[in-house]
Design a protein around this motif. Structure first.
Motif, short mmCIF file in Angstrom:
data_model
loop_
_atom_site.label_atom_id
_atom_site.label_comp_id
_atom_site.label_asym_id
_atom_site.label_seq_id
_atom_site.Cartn_x
_atom_site.Cartn_y
_atom_site.Cartn_z
N MET A 239 0.85 -1.17 0.00
CA MET A 239 0.00 0.00 0.00
C MET A 239 0.90 1.23 0.00
O MET A 239 1.83 1.33 0.80
N ASP A 240 0.62 2.18 -0.88
CA ASP A 240 1.44 3.39 -0.93
C ASP A 240 0.83 4.50 -0.06
O ASP A 240 -0.25 4.36 0.50
N ASN A 241 1.54 5.61 0.05
CA ASN A 241 1.14 6.73 0.90
C ASN A 241 -0.28 7.21 0.57
O ASN A 241 -1.11 7.40 1.46
N GLU A 242 -0.53 7.43 -0.70
CA GLU A 242 -1.81 7.99 -1.12
C GLU A 242 -2.97 7.06 -0.78
O GLU A 242 -3.99 7.49 -0.23
N GLU A 243 -2.83 5.79 -1.08
CA GLU A 243 -3.89 4.82 -0.78
C GLU A 243 -4.13 4.72 0.73
O GLU A 243 -5.27 4.68 1.19
N PHE A 244 -3.04 4.69 1.50
CA PHE A 244 -3.15 4.62 2.95
C PHE A 244 -3.95 5.80 3.49
O PHE A 244 -4.89 5.64 4.26
N LEU A 245 -3.57 7.01 3.10
CA LEU A 245 -4.25 8.20 3.60
C LEU A 245 -5.70 8.30 3.11
O LEU A 245 -6.58 8.73 3.85
N GLU A 246 -5.96 7.88 1.88
CA GLU A 246 -7.34 7.87 1.37
C GLU A 246 -8.22 6.95 2.20
O GLU A 246 -9.35 7.28 2.54
N GLN A 247 -7.70 5.76 2.51
CA GLN A 247 -8.48 4.81 3.30
C GLN A 247 -8.71 5.33 4.72
O GLN A 247 -9.80 5.17 5.27
N TYR A 248 -7.70 5.97 5.30
CA TYR A 248 -7.86 6.54 6.64
C TYR A 248 -8.92 7.64 6.61
O TYR A 248 -9.82 7.68 7.45
N GLU A 249 -8.84 8.52 5.65
CA GLU A 249 -9.79 9.63 5.54
C GLU A 249 -11.21 9.15 5.27
O GLU A 249 -12.17 9.81 5.66
N SER A 250 -11.36 7.99 4.64
CA SER A 250 -12.70 7.45 4.38
C SER A 250 -13.27 6.72 5.58
O SER A 250 -14.39 6.21 5.52
N GLY A 251 -12.50 6.64 6.69
CA GLY A 251 -13.02 6.06 7.92
C GLY A 251 -12.38 4.78 8.39
O GLY A 251 -12.66 4.31 9.49
N ARG A 252 -11.52 4.19 7.60
CA ARG A 252 -10.84 2.98 8.04
C ARG A 252 -9.86 3.32 9.16
O ARG A 252 -9.13 4.30 9.08
N ARG A 253 -9.84 2.50 10.22
CA ARG A 253 -8.91 2.72 11.32
C ARG A 253 -8.04 1.49 11.59
O ARG A 253 -7.01 1.59 12.22
N ASP A 254 -8.46 0.32 11.12
CA ASP A 254 -7.71 -0.91 11.37
C ASP A 254 -6.74 -1.17 10.22
O ASP A 254 -7.14 -1.60 9.13
N PHE A 255 -5.48 -0.90 10.48
CA PHE A 255 -4.41 -1.16 9.53
C PHE A 255 -3.42 -2.15 10.14
O PHE A 255 -2.24 -2.14 9.82
N SER A 256 -3.90 -2.97 11.05
CA SER A 256 -3.02 -3.90 11.77
C SER A 256 -2.43 -4.95 10.82
O SER A 256 -3.07 -5.39 9.87
N GLY A 257 -1.18 -5.29 11.09
CA GLY A 257 -0.51 -6.36 10.35
C GLY A 257 -0.12 -6.02 8.92
O GLY A 257 0.18 -6.91 8.15
N LEU A 258 -0.08 -4.74 8.57
CA LEU A 258 0.26 -4.37 7.20
C LEU A 258 1.76 -4.15 7.01
O LEU A 258 2.47 -3.81 7.93
N TYR A 259 2.20 -4.33 5.79
CA TYR A 259 3.59 -4.07 5.41
C TYR A 259 3.63 -2.70 4.75
O TYR A 259 3.17 -2.54 3.61
N LEU A 260 4.13 -1.71 5.48
CA LEU A 260 4.16 -0.32 5.00
C LEU A 260 5.59 0.22 5.00
O LEU A 260 5.81 1.40 5.23
N GLU A 261 6.54 -0.64 4.71
CA GLU A 261 7.95 -0.24 4.73
C GLU A 261 8.17 0.93 3.77
O GLU A 261 7.68 0.93 2.65
N GLY A 262 8.88 1.94 4.28
CA GLY A 262 9.24 3.09 3.46
C GLY A 262 8.14 4.12 3.26
O GLY A 262 8.33 5.08 2.52
N ILE A 263 7.00 3.96 3.92
CA ILE A 263 5.91 4.91 3.76
C ILE A 263 6.36 6.30 4.22
O ILE A 263 7.20 6.43 5.11
N MET A 264 5.81 7.32 3.60
CA MET A 264 6.15 8.69 3.96
C MET A 264 4.88 9.39 4.44
O MET A 264 3.92 9.52 3.68
N LEU A 265 4.89 9.79 5.70
CA LEU A 265 3.74 10.47 6.29
C LEU A 265 4.20 11.81 6.83
O LEU A 265 5.14 11.88 7.60
N GLY A 266 3.52 12.87 6.43
CA GLY A 266 3.88 14.19 6.92
C GLY A 266 2.67 15.07 7.10
O GLY A 266 1.74 15.05 6.28
N ASN A 267 2.68 15.81 8.20
CA ASN A 267 1.61 16.76 8.49
C ASN A 267 0.23 16.12 8.50
O ASN A 267 -0.71 16.64 7.88
#
Length: 95
Positions: free
Chosen positions: A1-29
């Protein structure tokens, strides 16, 4: 999952991202309230000016992560891997 997809899913209400492989993700602000990232891999991620409030970060692999000004407020941080992580200006607030 890339940065954009991750943030889109969070913004749409998803909160459970347990057990995911997000190596190298970039999150800011971003605010990631009550997110569950337990047992996820965020190794080599770049996280800056991000707020984790009431989040479950237990057993997250933050190895070699660059964190700048990250807020961990009322988070579950049990068994977090911070090997070689940089936490410049980051704070943890517990009640």
């Amino acid at each position: 999952m890339d940065n954009e997809e991750f943030l889109e899913q969070y913004e749409s209400g998803r909160r459970d991202f347990s057990g995911l492989y997000l190596e190298g993700i970039m999150l800011g602000n971003v605010s990631l309230k009550k997110i569950d990232l337990s047992e996820s891999v965020l190794a080599a991620a770049q996280i800056s000016r991000t707020s984790f409030v009431g989040s479950n970060l237990s057993k997250v692999n933050f190895e070699d992560v660059q964190m700048e000004k990250v807020l961990f407020e009322n988070c579950n941080l049990r068994e977090v891997n911070l090997l070689k992580a940089s936490l410049t200006g980051s704070i943890s607030l517990m009640q």
